[in-house]
Design a protein around this motif. Structure first.
Motif, PDB file in Angstrom:
ATOM      1  N   GLU A  21       0.834  -1.210   0.000  1.00 48.94           N
ATOM      2  CA  GLU A  21       0.000   0.000   0.000  1.00 48.94           C
ATOM      3  C   GLU A  21       0.869   1.261   0.000  1.00 48.94           C
ATOM      4  N   ALA A  37      -9.163   7.093   6.441  1.00 47.01           N
ATOM      5  CA  ALA A  37      -9.094   5.632   6.316  1.00 47.01           C
ATOM      6  C   ALA A  37      -8.077   5.244   5.237  1.00 47.01           C
ATOM      7  N   ALA A  38      -8.108   5.946   4.099  1.00 45.87           N
ATOM      8  CA  ALA A  38      -7.170   5.651   3.012  1.00 45.87           C
ATOM      9  C   ALA A  38      -5.736   6.023   3.407  1.00 45.87           C
ATOM     10  N   GLU A  77      -4.400   6.082   6.379  1.00 43.09           N
ATOM     11  CA  GLU A  77      -3.855   5.169   7.383  1.00 43.09           C
ATOM     12  C   GLU A  77      -3.440   3.829   6.795  1.00 43.09           C
ATOM     13  N   LYS A  78      -3.935   3.512   5.594  1.00 44.87           N
ATOM     14  CA  LYS A  78      -3.544   2.267   4.924  1.00 44.87           C
ATOM     15  C   LYS A  78      -2.151   2.360   4.312  1.00 44.87           C
ATOM     16  N   ASP A 123       1.578   2.491   3.853  1.00 42.16           N
ATOM     17  CA  ASP A 123       2.682   1.996   4.677  1.00 42.16           C
ATOM     18  C   ASP A 123       3.513   3.186   5.159  1.00 42.16           C
TER      19      ASP A 123
END
Length: 183
Positions: free
Chosen positions: A72, A120-121, A123-124, A126
């Motif tokens: 990610e 949310a995106a 925090e995904k 890396d």
């Protein structure tokens, strides 16, 4: 087909409504139309970033040395590095009469392609790719300092941007090596 069914449903609902309800429905439809118009205006003022196109640009520019990795944030990071590399190439031809907007606009897009940090995106993504996320911003700040004849500030920002560029390159290379070890 769905549209006609929806229209039929609305007609059936309106047919069984009182005049007061019909007025409310008409008012809501007018508000809905106004909101759609406002949304179109906002989208025109704030165009969406075509992330796939940017990621393809990164693949085209750096894919031979940094092949795709299923992690990610990797593709976006590679696109950021490719875009900043292109910016440094463009800066070689800059003169005092140059229009910096042709250099700054792509940097704005590179900044905007990242999701918000606290989302949310976001925090995904890396965390190792943070340097790549910061790279377009630092590069933009450096270009803006050059544009505003702030030589000392520009050189210090450029030093930091080059360090972050190295970190980003290192992290991307490490991700590729790690993915190849798993195979």
């Amino acid at each position: 087909m769905k549209r006609y069914l929806l229209m039929l449903l609305v007609v059936m609902l309106v047919a069984g409504c009182s005049d007061e309800d019909k007025g409310k429905i008409a008012k809501l439809e007018a508000e809905n139309q106004q909101l759609k118009t406002n949304l179109q205006i906002m989208q025109a003022e704030h165009p969406l970033v075509d992330l796939e196109k940017l990621q393809k640009f990164g693949r085209d520019q750096l894919g031979s040395t940094l092949p795709d990795v299923d992690r990610e944030g990797f593709l976006t990071s590679r696109a950021a590095l490719a875009g900043v590399n292109s910016t440094y190439e463009a800066m070689k031809t800059v003169t005092p009469q140059s229009k910096f907007e042709t250099i700054l606009r792509p940097l704005y897009v590179l900044e905007d392609m990242w999701p918000a940090h606290v989302s949310a995106a976001g925090e995904k993504i890396d965390p190792v790719f943070r340097s790549c996320r910061n790279l377009p911003t630092l590069t933009r700040m450096s270009v803006e300092a050059v544009q505003n004849n702030m030589g000392e500030v520009a050189s210090k920002l450029d030093e930091v941007a080059k360090l972050i560029k190295f970190q980003c390159s290192f992290v991307l290379s490490a991700a590729v090596i790690k993915s190849q070890e798993k195979k």
